[in-house]
Scaffold this motif. Structure first.
Motif, mmCIF file in Angstrom:
data_model
loop_
_atom_site.group_PDB
_atom_site.id
_atom_site.type_symbol
_atom_site.label_atom_id
_atom_site.label_comp_id
_atom_site.label_asym_id
_atom_site.label_seq_id
_atom_site.Cartn_x
_atom_site.Cartn_y
_atom_site.Cartn_z
ATOM 1 N N LEU A 52 0.838 -1.209 0.000
ATOM 2 C CA LEU A 52 0.000 0.000 0.000
ATOM 3 C C LEU A 52 0.869 1.253 0.000
ATOM 4 C CD1 LEU A 52 -2.797 -1.044 2.531
ATOM 5 C CD2 LEU A 52 -2.865 -1.117 0.052
ATOM 6 N N TRP A 53 1.962 1.229 0.760
ATOM 7 C CA TRP A 53 2.872 2.381 0.775
ATOM 8 C C TRP A 53 3.404 2.626 -0.644
ATOM 9 C CZ3 TRP A 53 5.947 -0.224 5.312
ATOM 10 C CH2 TRP A 53 5.225 -0.093 6.492
ATOM 11 N N ARG A 55 2.047 1.600 -3.424
ATOM 12 C CA ARG A 55 0.922 1.973 -4.297
ATOM 13 C C ARG A 55 0.657 3.476 -4.222
ATOM 14 N NH1 ARG A 55 -3.562 -0.849 -6.508
ATOM 15 N NH2 ARG A 55 -5.181 0.663 -6.894
ATOM 16 N N PHE A 56 0.707 4.019 -3.016
ATOM 17 C CA PHE A 56 0.498 5.449 -2.838
ATOM 18 C C PHE A 56 1.620 6.237 -3.519
ATOM 19 C CE2 PHE A 56 0.584 9.378 -0.187
ATOM 20 C CZ PHE A 56 -0.659 9.852 -0.560
ATOM 21 N N GLU A 59 0.818 6.477 -7.095
ATOM 22 C CA GLU A 59 -0.253 7.462 -7.328
ATOM 23 C C GLU A 59 0.312 8.882 -7.348
ATOM 24 O OE1 GLU A 59 -3.619 7.186 -4.747
ATOM 25 O OE2 GLU A 59 -3.949 5.082 -5.178
ATOM 26 N N LEU A 60 1.235 9.149 -6.431
ATOM 27 C CA LEU A 60 1.774 10.512 -6.324
ATOM 28 C C LEU A 60 2.820 10.820 -7.396
ATOM 29 C CD1 LEU A 60 0.337 11.468 -3.765
ATOM 30 C CD2 LEU A 60 2.551 12.053 -2.839
ATOM 31 N N ALA A 62 2.586 10.648 -10.597
ATOM 32 C CA ALA A 62 2.002 11.282 -11.796
ATOM 33 C C ALA A 62 2.729 10.851 -13.074
ATOM 34 C CB ALA A 62 2.002 12.808 -11.678
ATOM 35 N N LYS A 65 2.426 7.892 -19.876
ATOM 36 C CA LYS A 65 3.068 7.318 -21.074
ATOM 37 C C LYS A 65 4.190 8.221 -21.590
ATOM 38 C CE LYS A 65 -0.595 4.416 -22.901
ATOM 39 N NZ LYS A 65 -0.149 3.275 -22.131
ATOM 40 N N ARG A 85 4.445 -0.407 -16.686
ATOM 41 C CA ARG A 85 3.084 -0.393 -17.256
ATOM 42 C C ARG A 85 2.662 1.040 -17.574
ATOM 43 N NH1 ARG A 85 -2.346 -2.523 -14.037
ATOM 44 N NH2 ARG A 85 -3.856 -1.679 -15.485
ATOM 45 N N LEU A 86 2.996 1.973 -16.663
ATOM 46 C CA LEU A 86 2.531 3.355 -16.825
ATOM 47 C C LEU A 86 3.227 4.085 -17.970
ATOM 48 C CD1 LEU A 86 2.223 4.572 -13.110
ATOM 49 C CD2 LEU A 86 0.446 3.752 -14.624
ATOM 50 N N ARG A 167 9.899 15.244 -10.638
ATOM 51 C CA ARG A 167 9.688 15.093 -9.195
ATOM 52 C C ARG A 167 10.478 13.940 -8.589
ATOM 53 N NH1 ARG A 167 3.467 14.528 -8.480
ATOM 54 N NH2 ARG A 167 3.557 16.142 -10.042
ATOM 55 N N LYS A 249 8.004 14.401 -1.163
ATOM 56 C CA LYS A 249 7.969 14.770 -2.581
ATOM 57 C C LYS A 249 8.658 16.114 -2.770
ATOM 58 C CE LYS A 249 4.375 16.555 -4.863
ATOM 59 N NZ LYS A 249 3.037 16.729 -5.459
#
Lengths: 253, 196
Positions: A52-53, A55-56, A59-60, A62, A65, A85-86, A167, A249
């Motif tokens: 989960l850590w 995964r977050f 998400e952050l 950004a 492709k 994948r992203l 970032r 961040k």
């Protein structure tokens, strides 16, 4: 040699004061020892919450492709797998780790899962990243910064290879802000963790180092200040699981 | 962290369901790169769904633009999931906005979705037992459906027959008037008898 100079020549390996080049070898020894059981131990120690850590963190990030991503201390490739994948076929993910054993385990694991084509593997020291300036859109370092000998130098190096506007995300163990949680966490870290390490990985010392290195790592505010010092702007951090872990961040101006 | 955990769970389940419907999975490939923002107003919750060739990805955080937004209370999202014939715009209380082409594609995918639930059973218990179990479930389903239809048509006939024997309002009023006049006549007769 004065005391001040002597202090500058020393760093810490857990609670021990050691010379900087000794720390590198000792940290390398720890990760050579735990590489094969790293994933199992991560799941056991965090009871799966490390997913989960991470995964977050994704998400952050950004990341999208076509982006160029550097995953420092990428270890067994948890973040690299998601970034691959992203970024898609037009992007690139570089999994970097100073430790050959961790890099090998990560590379084998990703290839076994069919993650190829947009992933590169580089054995590199975070303090002197072997990439040109302004290369990456995003850099992550998950549970790696505390093992770096010269953290300030590593942050400067990351800032150098980031593109302007890019970032940096630092996912790292940090300081809890609840006294009760701190007490439980300390008991867990110094009693249960080495015992689990002994049982599963046959190595309690490496996991004792893990607990000690977490306590020696800068707290949230200090790390944020270090990031600013290294040249990052708009720095923020998110505490997770009561501050056991924090995600910092920073943006390169 | 709870939201992240919930979204991880949701993402896994959605992708598992998509594996049961290759046609939908294929259709979603045409929406590769689209971002859908779901905003639940009651309870307060929002998430971003990223569509790509490998399925869907759910996130609680997104800094870029979105292609479509669906906003409303939870009951409206449940209504949306249950109603696969109406257009999304017809669902009252659900605010749908964004790229019309993306929304039209999503609506079409939603309406044509067919889950291969038999495949899921076969995965769990094996192909032979799974197929037999699925046949059994189909039989029970068709029996229940047939029984429902029979019950419904029998109920209609019963009601029709029952309505035939139930007098209409003028008949009931006329009958009441006759009873009243008969009652008065009986009273009068009773008075005469008592006098004589």
């Amino acid at each position: 040699m004065t005391d001040k100079v002597r202090d500058q020549d020393k760093t810490h390996f857990g609670y021990k004061d050691v010379k900087p080049d000794e720390k590198e070898k000792m940290v390398a020894g720890v990760f050579h020892s735990v590489a094969d059981s790293y994933d199992v131990m991560n799941d056991l120690m965090s009871m799966g919450v490390h997913r989960l850590w991470k995964r977050f963190t994704i998400e952050l990030s950004a990341v999208r492709k076509g982006h160029q991503v550097l995953d420092i201390a990428g270890g067994t490739g948890d973040l690299t797998k998601q970034f691959s994948r992203l970024v898609g076929d037009t992007g690139r993910v570089v999994l970097a780790d100073i430790n050959e054993s961790m890099l090998r385990v990560g590379r084998d694991r990703l290839i076994d899962q069919g993650i190829v084509g947009n992933v590169e593997y580089v054995q590199a020291n975070a303090e002197c990243l072997p990439f040109p300036e302004n290369t990456f859109d995003c850099i992550t370092i998950a549970f790696g910064l505390r093992n770096v000998t010269d953290k300030a130098e590593a942050l400067r190096s990351m800032c150098r290879v980031l593109k302007p506007g890019g970032r940096l995300l630092v996912l790292e163990f940090s300081k809890t802000n609840n006294p009760l949680l701190t007490k439980v966490y300390d008991t867990y870290s110094f009693s249960l963790l080495p015992a689990m390490g002994k049982l599963v990985a046959g190595d309690s010392e490496s996991y004792r180092y893990l607990a000690e290195s977490i306590r020696k790592h800068p707290d949230q505010k200090t790390l944020e200040a270090m990031m600013k010092e290294a040249g990052f702007v708009n720095t923020t951090y998110h505490n997770m699981t009561g501050g056991i872990v924090a995600l910092h961040k920073g943006i390169k101006p | 962290m709870m939201k992240t955990a919930f979204l991880a769970f949701l993402e896994t389940r959605i992708n598992q369901l998509l594996k049961l419907d290759p046609v939908t999975a294929e259709a979603l490939k045409f929406l590769d790169g689209s971002v859908i923002h779901f905003v639940c107003l009651q309870p307060d919750f929002d998430c971003y769904v990223f569509l790509d060739s490998l399925g869907v990805r759910c996130a609680g955080w997104h800094e870029g633009s979105v292609d479509a937004t669906l906003q409303g209370p939870l009951s409206r999202f449940i209504a949306l999931a249950a109603d696969r014939t109406s257009s999304w715009g017809a669902i009252k209380g659900l605010d749908v906005s964004g790229d019309q082409a993306v929304l039209a594609s999503l609506e079409s995918v939603h309406q044509k979705m067919e889950l291969d639930w038999e495949g899921l059973i076969c995965e769990q218990v094996g192909p032979v037992a799974g197929h037999s179990l699925a046949e059994g479930l189909r039989l029970i389903g068709s029996t229940l459906s047939g029984s429902g239809q029979t019950l419904s048509s029998h109920a209609a006939i019963y009601l029709e027959d029952a309505l035939k024997v139930v007098p209409c309002e003028p008949e009931v009023n006329a009958f009441n008037r006759e009873v009243d006049s008969l009652s008065k006549a009986v009273d009068r007769l009773s008075q005469r008898l008592s006098k004589s």
